[in-house]
Motif scaffolding. Structure first.
Motif, PDB file in Angstrom:
ATOM      1  N   ILE B 130       3.229  10.213   6.547  1.00  0.00           N
ATOM      2  CA  ILE B 130       3.306   9.563   7.871  1.00  0.00           C
ATOM      3  C   ILE B 130       4.077  10.471   8.830  1.00  0.00           C
ATOM      4  O   ILE B 130       3.678  10.687   9.978  1.00  0.00           O
ATOM      5  CB  ILE B 130       3.963   8.170   7.762  1.00  0.00           C
ATOM      6  CG1 ILE B 130       3.082   7.240   6.915  1.00  0.00           C
ATOM      7  CG2 ILE B 130       4.203   7.579   9.153  1.00  0.00           C
ATOM      8  CD1 ILE B 130       3.720   5.893   6.581  1.00  0.00           C
ATOM      9  N   THR B 133       1.987  13.641   9.785  1.00  0.00           N
ATOM     10  CA  THR B 133       0.758  13.454  10.574  1.00  0.00           C
ATOM     11  C   THR B 133       1.105  12.774  11.900  1.00  0.00           C
ATOM     12  O   THR B 133       1.379  13.450  12.888  1.00  0.00           O
ATOM     13  CB  THR B 133      -0.293  12.624   9.796  1.00  0.00           C
ATOM     14  OG1 THR B 133       0.267  11.354   9.424  1.00  0.00           O
ATOM     15  CG2 THR B 133      -0.774  13.349   8.562  1.00  0.00           C
ATOM     16  N   LEU B 158      -1.805   8.441   2.983  1.00  0.00           N
ATOM     17  CA  LEU B 158      -1.591   7.853   4.311  1.00  0.00           C
ATOM     18  C   LEU B 158      -2.081   6.404   4.322  1.00  0.00           C
ATOM     19  O   LEU B 158      -1.422   5.513   4.871  1.00  0.00           O
ATOM     20  CB  LEU B 158      -2.341   8.683   5.354  1.00  0.00           C
ATOM     21  CG  LEU B 158      -1.979   8.481   6.823  1.00  0.00           C
ATOM     22  CD1 LEU B 158      -0.494   8.676   7.081  1.00  0.00           C
ATOM     23  CD2 LEU B 158      -2.788   9.446   7.698  1.00  0.00           C
TER      24      LEU B 158
END
Lengths: 66, 176
Positions: B130, B133, B158
């Motif tokens: 997390i 990205t 994710l």
């Protein structure tokens, strides 16, 4: 279960995957349902990610000194 | 009337109708992510409306799904814009889950504390994808390279990480 839906909701899929996933989304009810369900998460992450009073054009992340 | 002009006229009408239906709420939503840059937010809404018009078959979905799709399209446009704006090399400290923003009394700062806390509760594998990205505006393949794991693994972590985070935030009463 199609894990790409999370990356799609967050807007972090690479361009080629993005096109392909949107085509998949057109016919996958499970992903459509997860698209709605997961919608809150990036908005809540934005509270952490974005400085409320950001005035600079490069939008620095929130300052986090204790 | 010339068919091409007729077509343009029709396109303009349909985009106008989309604005009337979604423009206001979408602009309010997008503004929160553009640092209150109204011009940028208006550009994002306009681009979102054009994409909606290009994929108008999706507008036949039920309203909740259409709205979720439009928010997702707009979010991606904002992220792409921010990536372009920060294309010059720079190193800023990104948000880390083990630090907490200074509360300033506003809801967003309070919510940020709750979200930081929830992120800390995730497994490291979930938290780091997390962070690598969304929190840094990086794509799956960029994060995969940095983390040294295959893109498919980033996507999968994710997915489970975001689902786990949502569960925690629901328990805390901040997610729907």
């Amino acid at each position: 279960m199609h894990p790409e839906v999370a990356a799609y909701v967050l807007g972090v899929l690479d361009d080629a995957d993005l096109q392909a996933f949107e085509r998949h989304l057109d016919s996958c009810e499970r992903c459509q349902s997860e698209l709605k369900e997961l919608q809150d998460v990036p908005d809540l992450l934005d509270d952490l990610k974005l400085q409320p009073s950001a005035s600079e054009d490069d939008d620095p992340p929130i300052s986090m000194s204790r | 009337m010339c068919p091409v002009l007729g077509h343009l006229d029709d396109m303009e009408h349909r985009i106008q109708a989309l604005y009337e239906q979604f423009g206001g709420p979408l602009l309010r939503h997008v503004r929160k992510t553009t640092g209150n840059d109204l011009q940028w937010a208006e550009d994002v809404v306009q681009e979102t409306m054009v994409r909606a018009w290009r994929h108008s078959d999706r507008l036949q979905w039920e309203p909740g799904l259409v709205w979720a799709w439009l928010l997702t399209v707009a979010r991606r446009i904002v992220i792409d814009g921010r990536r372009r704006r920060s294309a010059r090399p720079r190193e800023v400290e990104p948000p880390e889950a083990d630090t907490v923003p200074v509360p300033d009394g506003c809801d967003r700062a309070l919510s940020a504390i709750v979200v930081a806390d929830a992120l800390r509760s995730l497994s490291q594998e979930h938290r780091e994808v997390i962070e690598q990205t969304y929190l840094r505006d990086r794509t799956i393949s960029e994060a995969a390279e940095i983390l040294g794991i295959p893109p498919g693994t980033v996507k999968s972590r994710l997915y489970y990480g975001i689902r786990a985070l949502r569960g925690l935030l629901r328990d805390k009463g901040v997610a729907g």
